[in-house]
Design an enzyme around this catalytic site. Sequence first.
Site, PDB file in Angstrom:
ATOM      1  N   THR A   1       0.825  -1.210   0.000  1.00 40.49           N
ATOM      2  CA  THR A   1       0.000   0.000   0.000  1.00 40.49           C
ATOM      3  C   THR A   1       0.856   1.256   0.000  1.00 40.49           C
ATOM      4  OG1 THR A   1      -1.526   1.298   1.381  1.00 40.49           O
ATOM      5  CG2 THR A   1      -0.099  -0.231   2.525  1.00 40.49           C
TER       6      THR A   1
ATOM      7  N   TYR B   1      -2.136   0.156  10.202  1.00 40.32           N
ATOM      8  CA  TYR B   1      -2.351  -0.493   8.905  1.00 40.32           C
ATOM      9  C   TYR B   1      -1.098  -0.402   8.038  1.00 40.32           C
ATOM     10  CZ  TYR B   1      -3.755  -0.961   4.033  1.00 40.32           C
ATOM     11  OH  TYR B   1      -3.792  -1.327   2.708  1.00 40.32           O
TER      12      TYR B   1
END
Length: 329
Positions: free
Chosen positions: A120, A144
């Site tokens: 990501t 995250y």
Amino acid sequence: MTKTAPILVTGGAGYIGSHACKALARAGYEPLVLDDLSSGHEWAVKWGPLVRGDIHDTALLDGLFARHRFAGVLHFAAFIQVGESVAEPAKYYENNTGGALRLLDAARRHGCRAVVFSSTAAVYGTPDSVPIPVSAPLRPENPYGRSKRMVEEILADFEAAYGLRHAILRYFNAAGADLEGEIGEEHAPETHLVPLAVLAAQGKAPPLRLFGDDWDTPDGTPIRDYIHVTDLAEAHVLALRRILERDESLICNLGTGQGNSVREIVAAVARVGGREVPHSVAPRRPGDPSRLVADPSAAEELLGWRPRITEIEEIVASAWRWHAQRMGI
């Protein structure tokens, strides 16, 4: 192409994973989906068998690797909500990092030497400049992003110790739906801007909330790099093929290299659907950068990949068609 052993696709019942399975099948590979269906959908598994199970289940993983002798793994299974990761970091480290560790260890024990990892842009945190190259410092600002960064480090260690080759693909903002209408985006709860705007315009969701309109951008709303999910899926196939053919690892950003603001997305949805998007302005969310735009040149250089669907209205239109079909509009 020469037929290979099956490809294990963890999280293949999810949004990006299901599109990747379609791309794999079109390229001549046989995807086998492993998904616990906690956020994925059985209806999205159309191009190979589904095994319902958890990547934490070591016995299940050992059985699958021994039985199928996978040529490679595409690893999508992960939790993805930034806000939730701040509130529940243990959940994210256990699932995203711990689950990946169990999967990678099973792969190396059974001699599978090719892993494509769904990373990501959150690993960059707030960038020093945009567009963001793959060489930019990694400073994730939430659990995250840190959970994904940890997996990147594990992959590097596994390559050094065990020869496990990998592709780390750092996504920017996946959007849109399959152009043939077979699959699309459906999360519960939905947190992504494009479907939230589409569903609000279609009257199937509450008014959209814009998190701040006073950012240092031309229209005051944050700018992001939106990449069509089909282009994203095709990059995974190219990355897998490169690992299998060249036996070498790589890291790429997957984005278009151009940014659109939140207000530009809202305007595109209104144009495509012929309806205004009801919305309100809410306070900024902590940790949101004002601009995140990819430098995708490494993907072009290493994979020969360039996104084909780059106009934001075309991306939005595919999402509009999918949601209209699902909602019977």
